[in-house]
Design an enzyme around this catalytic site. Structure first.
Site, PDB file in Angstrom:
ATOM      1  N   ASP A   1      -4.368  -3.805  -1.046  1.00 57.14           N
ATOM      2  CA  ASP A   1      -4.526  -2.750  -2.282  1.00 57.14           C
ATOM      3  C   ASP A   1      -3.709  -3.490  -3.192  1.00 57.14           C
ATOM      4  O   ASP A   1      -2.952  -4.376  -3.242  1.00 57.14           O
ATOM      5  CB  ASP A   1      -4.057  -1.587  -1.673  1.00 57.14           C
ATOM      6  CG  ASP A   1      -3.605  -0.749  -2.905  1.00 57.14           C
ATOM      7  OD1 ASP A   1      -4.749  -0.245  -3.567  1.00 57.14           O
ATOM      8  OD2 ASP A   1      -2.466  -0.083  -3.226  1.00 57.14           O
TER       9      ASP A   1
ATOM     10  N   ASP B   1      -2.478  -1.377  -6.656  1.00 54.47           N
ATOM     11  CA  ASP B   1      -1.734  -0.635  -7.316  1.00 54.47           C
ATOM     12  C   ASP B   1      -0.506  -0.117  -6.127  1.00 54.47           C
ATOM     13  O   ASP B   1      -1.153   0.608  -5.410  1.00 54.47           O
ATOM     14  CB  ASP B   1      -2.289   0.715  -7.808  1.00 54.47           C
ATOM     15  CG  ASP B   1      -2.066   0.697  -9.499  1.00 54.47           C
ATOM     16  OD1 ASP B   1      -1.766  -0.363  -9.963  1.00 54.47           O
ATOM     17  OD2 ASP B   1      -2.591   1.859 -10.070  1.00 54.47           O
TER      18      ASP B   1
HETATM   19 MG   LIG Z   1      -2.383   1.746  -4.288  1.00 51.33          MG
END
Ligand SMILES: [Mg+2]
EC number: 5.4.2.8
Length: 252
Positions: free
Chosen positions: A13, A15
């Site tokens: 992922d 962020d």
């Molecule tokens: Mg995230």
């Protein structure tokens, strides 16, 4: 390049996993990913579009990772090349989209809430973002709306009406942030990108929002992945070192 473990990919992922939320990647993380890529195949999957992901991970992002899935994989790059695209417009078609948008705008028009601004529906390539107050509100108005919504459940009531009315479209509704909710076809979460990873029998996914309702939950929970919850980019480095690099150091 050293021989990488075949059939294994480490998928990240963006962020909160590779960068601090909404922040730019650190030189330390870039260096680490370079090192990791020598040992395993690496990929990223983010909800944002490629422009935003490039701002966070760097202009060379599609070359820095073996796979880059922006918009959860609706836009897919492999070895720096585009290998697939999908959009809401193509998938649903204009008739169904119009039916949904018309109904939603009528619903918002009839809503009696303290203030309304503009941009009640934002059309994005992979989703609609619906906001009863309108996305053009100020930060102060946003904060006020959030409090109001907590008491009056404007968004959750609206979502249950839309869910029933448009059951035939198989849509997912996701309430997030302060003022809006997202609408997208079922399966268009991060698991969408897995269709491009059929060659990998061991897919390690790392994300920070792996809990129920978080945007990493479905892919973390998927039978096709080995899910890892991280608490920060530093934690990502630590876990990956233990999983992929330490083992190698112990080897022959
Ligand atoms: Mg995230």
């Amino acid at each position: 390049m050293a021989v990488r473990k075949p059939g294994l990919i480490a998928l990240f992922d963006v962020d909160g996993t590779l960068t601090a939320p909404r922040k730019v990647v650190t030189p330390k993380m870039l260096e680490f990913m370079g090192k990791l890529r020598k040992v395993v195949t690496v990929g990223v999957v983010g909800g944002s579009d490629l422009v935003k992901i490039s701002e966070q991970l760097g202009k060379t992002v599609i070359d820095d990772y073996d796979f880059v899935f922006s918009e959860n994989g609706l836009v897919a790059h492999k070895d720096g090349k585009l290998i697939g695209t999908q959009s809401l417009k193509t998938f649903l078609g204009d008739e169904k989209l119009k039916e949904f948008i018309n109904f939603t705008l009528h619903y918002i028009a009839d809503l009696d809430i303290p203030i309304k601004r503009g941009t009640f529906i934002e059309f994005r390539s992979g989703m609609l973002n619906v906001s009863p107050i309108g996305r053009n509100c100020s930060q102060e108005e946003r904060d006020e709306y959030e409090k109001y919504d907590k008491v009056h459940n404007i968004r959750s009531k609206m979502v249950s009406v839309l869910r029933e009315k448009f059951a035939h479209l198989n849509l997912t509704f996701s309430i997030g942030g302060q003022i809006s909710f997202d609408v997208f076809p079922q399966g268009w979460d991060k698991t969408y990108c897995l269709r491009y990873l059929g060659d990998f029998h061991e897919i390690h996914f790392f994300g920070d929002k792996t809990y129920q309702g978080g945007n990493d939950h479905e892919i973390y929970d998927s039978e096709q992945t080995v899910g890892h919850t991280v608490t920060s980019p530093e934690d990502t480095i630590e876990q990956c070192t233990a999983l992929f690099l330490a083992k190698q150091a112990e080897g022959p």
